[in-house]
Design a protein around this motif. Structure first.
Motif, PDB file in Angstrom:
ATOM      1  N   PRO A 139      -9.663  -4.248 -11.786  1.00 14.51           N
ATOM      2  CA  PRO A 139      -9.414  -3.327 -10.658  1.00 14.51           C
ATOM      3  C   PRO A 139     -10.038  -3.806  -9.351  1.00 14.51           C
ATOM      4  O   PRO A 139      -9.435  -3.696  -8.284  1.00 14.51           O
ATOM      5  CB  PRO A 139     -10.053  -2.014 -11.141  1.00 14.51           C
ATOM      6  N   LEU A 140     -11.237  -4.338  -9.428  1.00 18.97           N
ATOM      7  CA  LEU A 140     -11.891  -4.842  -8.223  1.00 18.97           C
ATOM      8  C   LEU A 140     -11.201  -6.103  -7.707  1.00 18.97           C
ATOM      9  O   LEU A 140     -11.141  -6.327  -6.488  1.00 18.97           O
ATOM     10  CB  LEU A 140     -13.366  -5.128  -8.511  1.00 18.97           C
ATOM     11  N   ASP A 141     -10.660  -6.905  -8.607  1.00 16.38           N
ATOM     12  CA  ASP A 141      -9.960  -8.114  -8.182  1.00 16.38           C
ATOM     13  C   ASP A 141      -8.664  -7.765  -7.460  1.00 16.38           C
ATOM     14  O   ASP A 141      -8.277  -8.446  -6.504  1.00 16.38           O
ATOM     15  CB  ASP A 141      -9.659  -8.998  -9.401  1.00 16.38           C
ATOM     16  N   VAL A 142      -7.984  -6.712  -7.892  1.00 16.25           N
ATOM     17  CA  VAL A 142      -6.772  -6.253  -7.201  1.00 16.25           C
ATOM     18  C   VAL A 142      -7.110  -5.834  -5.773  1.00 16.25           C
ATOM     19  O   VAL A 142      -6.400  -6.177  -4.811  1.00 16.25           O
ATOM     20  CB  VAL A 142      -6.119  -5.087  -7.972  1.00 16.25           C
ATOM     21  N   CYS A 143      -8.215  -5.099  -5.612  1.00 14.06           N
ATOM     22  CA  CYS A 143      -8.637  -4.672  -4.277  1.00 14.06           C
ATOM     23  C   CYS A 143      -9.023  -5.873  -3.411  1.00 14.06           C
ATOM     24  O   CYS A 143      -8.722  -5.921  -2.217  1.00 14.06           O
ATOM     25  CB  CYS A 143      -9.818  -3.704  -4.384  1.00 14.06           C
ATOM     26  N   THR A 203      -5.260 -10.743   1.494  1.00 12.94           N
ATOM     27  CA  THR A 203      -3.889 -11.060   1.914  1.00 12.94           C
ATOM     28  C   THR A 203      -3.371 -10.128   3.004  1.00 12.94           C
ATOM     29  O   THR A 203      -2.443 -10.489   3.729  1.00 12.94           O
ATOM     30  CB  THR A 203      -2.933 -10.982   0.714  1.00 12.94           C
ATOM     31  N   GLN A 204      -3.958  -8.906   3.101  1.00 17.41           N
ATOM     32  CA  GLN A 204      -3.446  -7.909   4.049  1.00 17.41           C
ATOM     33  C   GLN A 204      -1.933  -7.811   3.917  1.00 17.41           C
ATOM     34  O   GLN A 204      -1.171  -7.972   4.881  1.00 17.41           O
ATOM     35  CB  GLN A 204      -3.843  -8.283   5.481  1.00 17.41           C
ATOM     36  N   GLU A 205      -1.504  -7.535   2.705  1.00 18.81           N
ATOM     37  CA  GLU A 205      -0.089  -7.572   2.318  1.00 18.81           C
ATOM     38  C   GLU A 205       0.790  -6.776   3.287  1.00 18.81           C
ATOM     39  O   GLU A 205       0.600  -5.574   3.488  1.00 18.81           O
ATOM     40  CB  GLU A 205       0.034  -7.003   0.907  1.00 18.81           C
ATOM     41  N   SER A 206       1.728  -7.457   3.907  1.00 14.85           N
ATOM     42  CA  SER A 206       2.512  -6.867   4.993  1.00 14.85           C
ATOM     43  C   SER A 206       3.343  -5.675   4.530  1.00 14.85           C
ATOM     44  O   SER A 206       3.415  -4.647   5.219  1.00 14.85           O
ATOM     45  CB  SER A 206       3.417  -7.929   5.623  1.00 14.85           C
ATOM     46  N   LEU A 207       4.003  -5.779   3.374  1.00 15.11           N
ATOM     47  CA  LEU A 207       4.833  -4.665   2.896  1.00 15.11           C
ATOM     48  C   LEU A 207       3.984  -3.452   2.537  1.00 15.11           C
ATOM     49  O   LEU A 207       4.413  -2.311   2.729  1.00 15.11           O
ATOM     50  CB  LEU A 207       5.652  -5.111   1.683  1.00 15.11           C
ATOM     51  N   ARG A 227      -3.219  -1.383  10.892  1.00 14.10           N
ATOM     52  CA  ARG A 227      -3.046  -2.775  11.269  1.00 14.10           C
ATOM     53  C   ARG A 227      -3.723  -3.675  10.237  1.00 14.10           C
ATOM     54  O   ARG A 227      -3.248  -4.755   9.949  1.00 14.10           O
ATOM     55  CB  ARG A 227      -3.620  -3.009  12.667  1.00 14.10           C
ATOM     56  N   HIS A 228      -4.868  -3.207   9.704  1.00 20.71           N
ATOM     57  CA  HIS A 228      -5.582  -3.948   8.672  1.00 20.71           C
ATOM     58  C   HIS A 228      -6.179  -2.964   7.682  1.00 20.71           C
ATOM     59  O   HIS A 228      -6.514  -1.835   8.028  1.00 20.71           O
ATOM     60  CB  HIS A 228      -6.691  -4.807   9.269  1.00 20.71           C
ATOM     61  N   ILE A 229      -6.304  -3.442   6.444  1.00 16.87           N
ATOM     62  CA  ILE A 229      -7.029  -2.665   5.432  1.00 16.87           C
ATOM     63  C   ILE A 229      -8.459  -3.176   5.442  1.00 16.87           C
ATOM     64  O   ILE A 229      -8.713  -4.370   5.261  1.00 16.87           O
ATOM     65  CB  ILE A 229      -6.387  -2.840   4.045  1.00 16.87           C
ATOM     66  N   ALA A 233     -13.481   1.018  -0.047  1.00 20.11           N
ATOM     67  CA  ALA A 233     -12.969   2.381  -0.238  1.00 20.11           C
ATOM     68  C   ALA A 233     -11.526   2.489   0.240  1.00 20.11           C
ATOM     69  O   ALA A 233     -10.679   3.099  -0.430  1.00 20.11           O
ATOM     70  CB  ALA A 233     -13.859   3.378   0.496  1.00 20.11           C
ATOM     71  N   HIS A 234     -11.224   1.883   1.401  1.00 19.52           N
ATOM     72  CA  HIS A 234      -9.857   1.909   1.922  1.00 19.52           C
ATOM     73  C   HIS A 234      -8.912   1.167   0.979  1.00 19.52           C
ATOM     74  O   HIS A 234      -7.773   1.603   0.729  1.00 19.52           O
ATOM     75  CB  HIS A 234      -9.843   1.286   3.316  1.00 19.52           C
ATOM     76  N   ALA A 235      -9.380   0.046   0.446  1.00 20.41           N
ATOM     77  CA  ALA A 235      -8.554  -0.716  -0.488  1.00 20.41           C
ATOM     78  C   ALA A 235      -8.284   0.080  -1.757  1.00 20.41           C
ATOM     79  O   ALA A 235      -7.156   0.093  -2.268  1.00 20.41           O
ATOM     80  CB  ALA A 235      -9.241  -2.039  -0.835  1.00 20.41           C
ATOM     81  N   PHE A 236      -9.303   0.756  -2.287  1.00 21.60           N
ATOM     82  CA  PHE A 236      -9.110   1.573  -3.487  1.00 21.60           C
ATOM     83  C   PHE A 236      -8.081   2.673  -3.244  1.00 21.60           C
ATOM     84  O   PHE A 236      -7.202   2.917  -4.089  1.00 21.60           O
ATOM     85  CB  PHE A 236     -10.441   2.197  -3.920  1.00 21.60           C
TER      86      PHE A 236
END
Length: 401
Positions: free
Chosen positions: A298-302, A308-312, A335-337, A341-344
């Motif tokens: 789970p932490l690796d996904v975040c 990458t700040q995945e565009s989609l 604009r950015h993650i 906490a925001h990533a989760f």
């Protein structure tokens, strides 16, 4: 004549200690290495793979016998890390750098697949059923070299990162073990040493991870590593290279603590005398890597999302009303993650609970051989360099005696 007599005494001691043709063969390998010291790696790898203990034991017994060591019997099993006073810090750094570069380079195509399979909103052309399907489709649609994009950035970062990593771990492991459990191995010391070593490793490796993962994504807009570095610095600032550092540490501290504790525990079971034993290093490393990888997915996904700040994913957040992290939500807020906490929240909003385990299969498939390669190469080079340095000292000691 002095050198010839020394070689004959080593051969006679090895034959007495073993008493069979296998030990005689190990003695012959010893002579080859002695007469041509620069070829120790070839002989050691052959003997170590076929008979990982016999050759080393016979030679070490012969060396101690010639030096007049007291109280060493034919069946004693000296610790290779103590030749003659333990491996030096430079040895740990050199062995660690080689191990890190080989680990990342050999497993890089799987790492590319892992990064893509962790995508929260993948392009329809980049949705894969499994690891092999992903590799096949990447190669057939994007070219045979596409899974290797970003490799040079990883190789540059992995060398110094793993040199610091292993040197720090070995030093702290011994120091903390002497404090916590003198005269014995301490799992707590192993875990703490792994945590501190991770701080140095991730500080050196995080910028390379950012560049690597951006180049691994489907339809990556960057022409090369330098183009990626320039673009990220101009558009997002230098801080972008360390945006995922807190998350990386949050993931890697428990990962490495669990990894090192599991590895050392398995070594106690499979290799209690802590000799150079390639099979035990490989099995222990693979199992330790798999367990730690599954627990920290789970932490690796975040971390991947932050890198990458995945565009989609950003577009999906911006288009959904009220989806911001606080006041002022909207397109500007996405604009950015930023931050763990925001990533989760983003992962949960776009993928649910299952989103935290995207790419878990690829992560385990990547980590098992990766950690097996890392430990095997590291232990081999640490053993070989230390043994070679020890043998170079022996003629001087023999002349003195």
């Amino acid at each position: 004549m002095e050198a010839d007599g020394f070689v004959r005494r080593r051969r006679m001691t090895a034959e007495t200690a073993g008493g069979d043709s296998g030990v005689a063969g190990a003695s012959a390998g010893t002579e080859v290495r002695w007469l041509g010291g620069r070829f120790w790696g070839v002989s050691e790898s052959i003997v170590g793979t076929l008979t990982p203990r016999i050759g080393a034991e016979a030679e070490l017994q012969a060396v101690h016998y010639c030096c007049g060591a007291q109280g060493l019997t034919d069946d004693s099993e000296p610790d290779y890390e103590g030749l003659p006073q333990g491996a030096s810090t430079s040895t740990h750094m050199l062995a660690g750098a080689v191990a890190g570069i080989m680990e990342h380079c050999l497993m890089f195509p799987i790492d590319c697949v892992k990064t893509r399979m962790q995508s929260l909103q993948p392009d329809p052309a980049a949705r894969y059923r499994n690891v092999m399907d992903a590799l096949r489709r990447i190669v057939t649609t994007e070219g045979i070299w596409r899974p290797m994009r970003g490799l040079n950035a990883t190789a540059v970062g992995a060398g110094p990162a793993h040199a610091l990593y292993f040197a720090c771990y070995e030093k702290l492991k011994k120091t903390l073990s002497d404090i916590i459990h003198p005269g014995a191995n301490s799992h707590l010391a192993n875990g703490l040493a792994g945590c501190v070593a991770t701080l140095l490793h991730d500080a050196a490796m995080n910028p390379a991870e950012v560049v690597k993962q951006r180049m691994q994504m489907y339809n990556s807009p960057y022409r090369g590593v330098l183009d990626c570095v320039r673009a990220v610095r101009q558009k997002e600032g230098t801080a972008a290279f360390y945006r995922s550092y807190p998350t990386q540490l949050t993931m890697n501290v428990p990962f490495q603590a669990l990894h090192f504790m599991t590895y050392e525990y398995l070594q106690e079971l499979l290799n209690p005398h802590r000799q150079y034993n390639p099979s035990s290093h490989m099995v222990s490393g693979a199992l330790a890597g798999a367990i730690a990888a599954a627990a920290t997915t789970p932490l690796d996904v975040c971390k991947t999302l932050l890198n990458t700040q995945e565009s989609l994913a950003l577009s999906s957040l911006s288009s959904s009303p009220g989806s911001g992290p606080g006041p002022g939500s909207g397109q500007a807020a996405h604009r950015h993650i930023t931050g763990l906490a925001h990533a989760f929240r983003t992962v949960y909003r776009l993928g649910g609970l299952s989103g935290f385990f995207k790419g878990v299969q690829a992560r385990i498939i990547f980590q098992m051989p990766s950690t097996a390669i890392s430990w095997s190469v590291y232990e081999f080079f640490k053993y070989g360099i230390t043994k070679h340095q020890h043998e170079r000292r022996m003629p001087h000691r023999e002349v003195e005696t």
